[in-house]
Design a protein around this motif. Sequence first.
Motif, mmCIF file in Angstrom:
data_model
loop_
_atom_site.group_PDB
_atom_site.id
_atom_site.type_symbol
_atom_site.label_atom_id
_atom_site.label_comp_id
_atom_site.label_asym_id
_atom_site.label_seq_id
_atom_site.Cartn_x
_atom_site.Cartn_y
_atom_site.Cartn_z
ATOM 1 N N LEU A 1 -2.504 3.510 -2.794
ATOM 2 C CA LEU A 1 -2.433 2.774 -4.046
ATOM 3 C C LEU A 1 -2.089 1.323 -3.713
ATOM 4 C CD1 LEU A 1 -2.565 3.037 -7.140
ATOM 5 C CD2 LEU A 1 -0.068 3.269 -7.090
ATOM 6 N N PRO A 2 -3.053 0.406 -3.877
ATOM 7 C CA PRO A 2 -2.775 -1.010 -3.601
ATOM 8 C C PRO A 2 -2.109 -1.672 -4.807
ATOM 9 C CG PRO A 2 -5.095 -0.723 -4.123
ATOM 10 C CD PRO A 2 -4.453 0.641 -4.196
ATOM 11 N N ILE A 3 -0.980 -2.325 -4.553
ATOM 12 C CA ILE A 3 -0.266 -3.029 -5.612
ATOM 13 C C ILE A 3 -0.053 -4.465 -5.151
ATOM 14 C CG2 ILE A 3 1.844 -3.144 -6.997
ATOM 15 C CD1 ILE A 3 2.188 -0.134 -6.578
ATOM 16 N N ALA B 1 -6.225 4.545 -7.094
ATOM 17 C CA ALA B 1 -6.075 4.723 -5.641
ATOM 18 C C ALA B 1 -7.417 4.573 -4.944
ATOM 19 C CB ALA B 1 -5.484 6.100 -5.340
ATOM 20 N N ILE B 2 -7.327 4.190 -3.677
ATOM 21 C CA ILE B 2 -8.514 4.124 -2.832
ATOM 22 C C ILE B 2 -8.394 5.225 -1.791
ATOM 23 C CG2 ILE B 2 -8.968 1.669 -3.213
ATOM 24 C CD1 ILE B 2 -7.556 1.092 -0.566
ATOM 25 N N VAL B 3 -9.535 5.782 -1.408
ATOM 26 C CA VAL B 3 -9.548 6.852 -0.422
ATOM 27 C C VAL B 3 -9.823 6.242 0.942
ATOM 28 C CG1 VAL B 3 -10.673 8.988 0.303
ATOM 29 C CG2 VAL B 3 -10.341 8.513 -2.124
ATOM 30 N N VAL B 4 -9.017 6.626 1.904
ATOM 31 C CA VAL B 4 -9.174 6.140 3.273
ATOM 32 C C VAL B 4 -9.406 7.350 4.159
ATOM 33 C CG1 VAL B 4 -8.054 4.896 5.160
ATOM 34 C CG2 VAL B 4 -7.662 4.180 2.807
ATOM 35 N N SER B 5 -10.500 7.319 4.903
ATOM 36 C CA SER B 5 -10.796 8.440 5.808
ATOM 37 C C SER B 5 -9.802 8.442 6.961
ATOM 38 C CB SER B 5 -12.220 8.325 6.354
ATOM 39 O OG SER B 5 -12.307 7.249 7.263
ATOM 40 N N LEU C 1 0.856 -1.177 0.000
ATOM 41 C CA LEU C 1 0.000 0.000 0.000
ATOM 42 C C LEU C 1 0.896 1.231 0.000
ATOM 43 C CD1 LEU C 1 -2.830 -0.763 2.576
ATOM 44 C CD2 LEU C 1 -3.056 -0.473 0.120
ATOM 45 N N LEU C 2 0.891 1.949 -1.094
ATOM 46 C CA LEU C 2 1.627 3.207 -1.149
ATOM 47 C C LEU C 2 0.668 4.301 -0.710
ATOM 48 C CD1 LEU C 2 3.489 2.905 -4.580
ATOM 49 C CD2 LEU C 2 4.353 2.381 -2.292
ATOM 50 N N ARG C 3 1.091 5.102 0.242
ATOM 51 C CA ARG C 3 0.233 6.163 0.763
ATOM 52 C C ARG C 3 0.627 7.493 0.144
ATOM 53 N NH1 ARG C 3 0.359 7.609 6.977
ATOM 54 N NH2 ARG C 3 2.428 8.162 6.273
#
Length: 161
Positions: A19-21, A115-119, A9-11
């Motif tokens: 960004l999940p790889i 990318a995924i958004v994380v609160s 997981l790159l933040r």
Amino acid sequence: MPTNHPIVLLRERDGGRYLPIWIGAAEAAAITYAQQGVVPPRPLTHDLMRDILAVLGHELTEVRIVALKDSVFHASLVIDGGKTEVSSRASDAIALALRTGSPVLVEPAILDEAAIVVSSEEDDEVEKFKEFLDHVSAEDFEGPTPEGETGDRPDRPDLPE
């Protein structure tokens, strides 16, 4: 992960996106070794790449995640400030970047696409979970045999049949 495939997981530095790889087991081990400062008795592939660059007088300036094609991330190794770029798998590039202290950058369009958004609350939970994983061991999950059980399992005498 439930699928038993490691993931990096790159933040995003100044944001809440990740960004999940998905990566292979060997690359996951190489990344983990670098994160934990493990020095193998003989150089692994990414250690060898770092050493070759150094002996030849070159420097890995940065790693760029440059493309996403058919759900596969592609990277570029930027050497000597951009004089040379070498195509790479993202996982290998990340493993090498960790060994050289080089930044990992992602093209904005790729972040926008994948990318995924994380609160912030979820981010706190992610951090707590990572901290838990850093301190947990297999022995933490072993427990005593429940009362009334014989514990006659040949492979694990501490567990009931």
